[in-house]
Design a protein around this motif. Structure first.
Motif: not given
Length: 151
Positions: A54-55, A60-63, A127-131, A138-142
């Motif tokens: 779900n990126i 989505n927020t930064n997480r 941490m990661i920000a939304p793509a 966008a794809e939803d996973h990495a």
């Protein structure tokens, strides 16, 4: 008389040998303690494979994608993005222990579109920000390999 002198000589040898052995053991213990103190000051390393879901969701927020246990600070992090959805990426980024120092990986997509994944280290978390994608969805996973230096 000779027997007493012989016994005293043997006792002196035993006491002397015991003293030498005890001194060597003390020195070995001291050296061991010094070495342990040096090892405790050395940085440790940890690694982890992260599958992030779900990126690409705009809500989505930064997480955090990984919280490193056993430390309160990440001193250095290396992230290697293997895949983004079904696309092979094979790109890496290096992070410093500053939440303001964000690093991004730009992924080339079809029709000149790009997606950007942004990462940073914050205390003991990666941490990661939304793509962020320029066109299309966008794809939803990495799949990401992470290695960190901690103390």
């Amino acid at each position: 008389m000779k027997t007493i002198v012989t016994f005293l000589l043997i006792a002196a040898l035993i006491v002397g040998a015991t003293w030498v052995i005890t001194d060597k053991l003390r020195q070995t213990a001291t050296d061991h303690e010094k070495r342990m103190a040096q090892l405790e000051q050395r940085p440790r390393f940890a690694s982890h494979t992260v599958n992030v879901e779900n990126i690409a969701t705009t809500t989505n927020t930064n997480r955090s994608i990984w919280t490193v246990e056993g430390t309160d600070t990440i001193y250095f992090a290396w992230l290697y993005v293997e895949t983004f959805g079904t696309q092979v990426v094979n790109k890496s980024v290096v992070l410093a222990p500053n939440p303001e120092a964000r690093k991004s990986i730009v992924i080339e997509r079809a029709n000149a579109a790009t997606c950007t994944l942004t990462f940073w280290a914050d205390k003991n978390q990666i941490m990661i920000a939304p793509a962020a994608c320029t066109a299309g969805s966008a794809e939803d996973h990495a799949a990401i390999e992470v290695a960190v230096e901690i103390k």
